[in-house]
Motif scaffolding. Structure first.
Motif, short mmCIF file in Angstrom:
data_model
loop_
_atom_site.label_atom_id
_atom_site.label_comp_id
_atom_site.label_asym_id
_atom_site.label_seq_id
_atom_site.Cartn_x
_atom_site.Cartn_y
_atom_site.Cartn_z
N LEU A 7 0.82 -1.22 0.00
CA LEU A 7 0.00 0.00 0.00
C LEU A 7 0.85 1.27 0.00
CD1 LEU A 7 -2.68 -1.06 2.62
CD2 LEU A 7 -2.90 -1.07 0.14
N ALA A 8 2.07 1.17 -0.46
CA ALA A 8 3.00 2.30 -0.42
C ALA A 8 2.48 3.48 -1.23
CB ALA A 8 4.37 1.88 -0.92
N LEU A 9 1.89 3.24 -2.38
CA LEU A 9 1.36 4.34 -3.20
C LEU A 9 0.22 5.04 -2.48
CD1 LEU A 9 1.29 5.91 -5.86
CD2 LEU A 9 -0.31 4.21 -6.71
N LEU A 10 -0.68 4.28 -1.91
CA LEU A 10 -1.80 4.87 -1.18
C LEU A 10 -1.31 5.66 0.03
CD1 LEU A 10 -4.85 5.18 -0.73
CD2 LEU A 10 -4.76 3.08 0.60
N LYS A 11 -0.37 5.11 0.77
CA LYS A 11 0.18 5.81 1.92
C LYS A 11 0.86 7.10 1.50
CE LYS A 11 2.67 2.52 3.62
NZ LYS A 11 3.56 1.74 4.49
N GLY A 12 1.51 7.12 0.36
CA GLY A 12 2.19 8.32 -0.11
C GLY A 12 1.24 9.40 -0.55
N LEU A 13 0.04 9.04 -0.96
CA LEU A 13 -0.92 10.04 -1.43
C LEU A 13 -1.80 10.60 -0.31
CD1 LEU A 13 -2.07 8.41 -4.78
CD2 LEU A 13 -0.45 10.29 -4.44
N LEU A 14 -1.84 9.94 0.84
CA LEU A 14 -2.63 10.44 1.95
C LEU A 14 -1.96 11.66 2.57
CD1 LEU A 14 -3.58 7.10 3.71
CD2 LEU A 14 -5.09 8.60 2.42
N PRO A 15 -2.75 12.53 3.19
CA PRO A 15 -2.15 13.71 3.84
C PRO A 15 -1.16 13.27 4.92
CG PRO A 15 -4.54 13.91 3.79
CD PRO A 15 -4.21 12.53 3.31
N GLY A 16 0.03 13.73 4.83
CA GLY A 16 1.05 13.39 5.81
C GLY A 16 1.82 12.13 5.50
N GLY A 17 1.36 11.32 4.57
CA GLY A 17 2.04 10.08 4.27
C GLY A 17 3.40 10.29 3.65
N ALA A 18 3.45 11.14 2.64
CA ALA A 18 4.73 11.42 1.99
C ALA A 18 5.64 12.22 2.91
CB ALA A 18 4.50 12.17 0.68
N ALA A 19 5.05 13.11 3.71
CA ALA A 19 5.87 13.88 4.65
C ALA A 19 6.50 12.96 5.69
CB ALA A 19 5.01 14.95 5.33
N THR A 20 5.76 11.96 6.13
CA THR A 20 6.30 11.00 7.08
C THR A 20 7.43 10.21 6.45
OG1 THR A 20 4.14 10.83 8.12
CG2 THR A 20 5.71 9.06 8.57
N GLU A 21 7.25 9.81 5.20
CA GLU A 21 8.33 9.09 4.51
C GLU A 21 9.57 9.96 4.36
OE1 GLU A 21 8.67 5.92 3.41
OE2 GLU A 21 6.82 5.52 4.50
N LEU A 22 9.39 11.26 4.11
CA LEU A 22 10.53 12.18 4.03
C LEU A 22 11.28 12.24 5.36
CD1 LEU A 22 9.09 15.14 1.95
CD2 LEU A 22 11.01 13.69 1.33
N VAL A 23 10.54 12.30 6.45
CA VAL A 23 11.17 12.35 7.77
C VAL A 23 11.92 11.05 8.05
CG1 VAL A 23 10.70 12.47 10.25
CG2 VAL A 23 9.54 14.02 8.69
N VAL A 24 11.31 9.93 7.73
CA VAL A 24 11.96 8.64 7.96
C VAL A 24 13.22 8.52 7.10
CG1 VAL A 24 11.70 6.14 7.64
CG2 VAL A 24 9.88 7.46 8.71
N ASN A 25 13.13 8.94 5.84
CA ASN A 25 14.30 8.89 4.95
C ASN A 25 15.42 9.78 5.46
OD1 ASN A 25 12.92 7.12 3.34
ND2 ASN A 25 12.48 8.60 1.74
N ALA A 26 15.07 10.96 5.97
CA ALA A 26 16.09 11.86 6.49
C ALA A 26 16.72 11.29 7.75
CB ALA A 26 15.48 13.23 6.79
N TRP A 27 15.92 10.64 8.57
CA TRP A 27 16.43 10.07 9.82
C TRP A 27 17.37 8.90 9.55
CZ3 TRP A 27 16.12 11.68 14.74
CH2 TRP A 27 16.51 10.80 15.73
N GLU A 28 16.97 8.02 8.63
CA GLU A 28 17.78 6.85 8.33
C GLU A 28 18.98 7.18 7.47
OE1 GLU A 28 15.09 4.07 6.61
OE2 GLU A 28 14.18 3.56 8.54
N GLY A 29 18.84 8.14 6.57
CA GLY A 29 19.93 8.51 5.68
C GLY A 29 20.13 7.46 4.59
N ASN A 30 21.15 7.65 3.76
CA ASN A 30 21.49 6.72 2.68
C ASN A 30 20.33 6.48 1.72
OD1 ASN A 30 24.06 6.44 3.75
ND2 ASN A 30 23.45 4.74 5.05
N VAL A 31 19.48 7.48 1.51
CA VAL A 31 18.36 7.38 0.58
C VAL A 31 18.70 8.28 -0.61
CG1 VAL A 31 15.90 7.79 0.27
CG2 VAL A 31 16.74 6.96 2.44
#
Length: 64
Positions: A7-31
């Motif tokens: 459900l990654a596409l659906l989660k990315g289109l929901l309000p806050g879904g893509a923003a959450t992924e951005l935060v997780v990517n920034a936290w983990e790094g190497n993206v």
């Protein structure tokens, strides 16, 4: 494993879904930067929608 990988596409289109992924990517790094730039599109779209709705629905009286 959360069981929501398909459900990654659906989660990315929901309000806050893509923003959450951005935060997780920034936290983990190497993206890759390209993955983060793709996530900016739905995030900025929701910001534009929110600002448009707020300016239309909330009418403020001028200060005196």
């Amino acid at each position: 494993m959360t069981g929501t990988e398909n459900l990654a596409l659906l989660k990315g289109l929901l309000p806050g879904g893509a923003a959450t992924e951005l935060v997780v990517n920034a936290w983990e790094g190497n993206v890759p930067v390209a993955d983060s730039l793709i996530l900016l599109v739905p995030t900025l779209s929701w910001v534009v929608v929110a600002v448009g709705l707020a300016s239309r629905l909330f009418r403020w009286e001028p200060r005196r």
